[in-house]
Write a protein that holds these residues in place. Sequence first.
Motif, PDB file in Angstrom:
ATOM      1  N   PHE A 104       0.803  -1.220   0.000  1.00  0.00           N
ATOM      2  CA  PHE A 104       0.000   0.000   0.000  1.00  0.00           C
ATOM      3  C   PHE A 104       0.839   1.275   0.000  1.00  0.00           C
ATOM      4  O   PHE A 104       0.459   2.272  -0.616  1.00  0.00           O
ATOM      5  CB  PHE A 104      -0.925   0.031   1.221  1.00  0.00           C
ATOM      6  N   GLY A 146      -0.709   1.135  -5.011  1.00  0.00           N
ATOM      7  CA  GLY A 146      -1.268   1.236  -3.670  1.00  0.00           C
ATOM      8  C   GLY A 146      -1.517   2.668  -3.257  1.00  0.00           C
ATOM      9  O   GLY A 146      -2.555   2.998  -2.676  1.00  0.00           O
ATOM     10  N   GLN A 147      -0.576   3.547  -3.548  1.00  0.00           N
ATOM     11  CA  GLN A 147      -0.746   4.950  -3.182  1.00  0.00           C
ATOM     12  C   GLN A 147      -1.892   5.599  -3.958  1.00  0.00           C
ATOM     13  O   GLN A 147      -2.658   6.388  -3.399  1.00  0.00           O
ATOM     14  CB  GLN A 147       0.554   5.716  -3.423  1.00  0.00           C
ATOM     15  N   GLU A 187      -5.256   4.558  -2.420  1.00  0.00           N
ATOM     16  CA  GLU A 187      -5.544   5.125  -1.106  1.00  0.00           C
ATOM     17  C   GLU A 187      -5.610   6.649  -1.127  1.00  0.00           C
ATOM     18  O   GLU A 187      -6.402   7.244  -0.390  1.00  0.00           O
ATOM     19  CB  GLU A 187      -4.492   4.659  -0.100  1.00  0.00           C
ATOM     20  N   ARG A 241      -5.434   6.190   6.108  1.00  0.00           N
ATOM     21  CA  ARG A 241      -5.737   5.327   4.982  1.00  0.00           C
ATOM     22  C   ARG A 241      -6.079   3.936   5.493  1.00  0.00           C
ATOM     23  O   ARG A 241      -5.802   3.599   6.649  1.00  0.00           O
ATOM     24  CB  ARG A 241      -4.557   5.272   4.018  1.00  0.00           C
ATOM     25  N   SER A 288      -4.607   1.144   4.807  1.00  0.00           N
ATOM     26  CA  SER A 288      -3.402   0.424   5.213  1.00  0.00           C
ATOM     27  C   SER A 288      -2.948   0.818   6.608  1.00  0.00           C
ATOM     28  O   SER A 288      -2.409  -0.011   7.358  1.00  0.00           O
ATOM     29  CB  SER A 288      -2.278   0.673   4.209  1.00  0.00           C
ATOM     30  N   TYR A 306      -6.243  -5.534  -0.322  1.00  0.00           N
ATOM     31  CA  TYR A 306      -5.583  -4.853  -1.439  1.00  0.00           C
ATOM     32  C   TYR A 306      -6.289  -5.158  -2.758  1.00  0.00           C
ATOM     33  O   TYR A 306      -6.515  -4.253  -3.582  1.00  0.00           O
ATOM     34  CB  TYR A 306      -4.123  -5.281  -1.509  1.00  0.00           C
TER      35      TYR A 306
END
Length: 305
Positions: free
Chosen positions: A51, A57-58, A61, A198, A200, A250
């Motif tokens: 993440f 991942g970024q 989120e 977030r 994560s 995810y």
Amino acid sequence: MAVLTPETPTSETPPPAPRHALAPPRRSRTAVLVAAAIGFAGAFVVAYLLFVRTEAGQRAEDGVVRFAQNLPRSTVDWARPLAGIDGVEVFGAAGIVIVALAVLRKRFALGVTALVLYLLPLAAAQLLKIYLLDRPDVGSAGAPHHNSFPSGHVSAATAVLLALAVVLPARFRTWVLAVGAPGVAWVAAATVALSWHRLSDTVGACLLVAAVVSAGAAVVSARRPDGSRIPPVLTAIALLGPVAVVLGGYAVLASATSVPARFVAALVLAALSAVAVVLLAAGPLRRVNFDPSGARNRLSGAAGS
């Protein structure tokens, strides 16, 4: 004339060693706790890498964070009570309650153990978030890029719950965790809805606390084994279950087709992941004897029988 065979006993053959009533029992519960600690810690690393350290991942989120920042205030009224809570006061009071419960039960050593398992993951979360982990700017622009992994709020909520499970009588442990898990889920989802954290961050917080408490429980169990035999499948679940939670979250978040859908998915996943981690920790912790005085009493009773 007698013929000696390998099976024929002689005067030089030592007699079989007697089985003492207090012989060390199998430590299969310790093995499960070690597997759980490794599983939670490994899943924490996987969550951070997937993440926080990847562009995909970024992007997933950061879109959720920007969407949450622009929501009408009334949309997240259910999460606003968290903003009115003074974390220092509440979690300081929780530490006092943990010690008070130990004093009421006349189990001072148990209170020390519970307090250490409460404070240690909180310190670890802050150390990791502020000093050791970073969030490189590899995703989309427009969202905060300071590191917020893992969440301090969710770490504290999870640590309070697990510490209470430790300090209360073992027969109440499963019920405490089952009843308290929705509370941790609410804190996790609320931090996402308020754009504080977030997904994560919330998952990583739960995993970190569970890893620390499981490792502590493994140390306790190794010193006070109870001889329980645990099926290998439970060890496999303890080892692989946490990373399955991360990978599943995810996959769901990354597959959402719109930003509003990702926001809803992040809320649901934050809540479900918190419950899943607590329940995964509940199994190995269910019958661990954290109380040194209880261990001595059990051994004394066995010696006298």
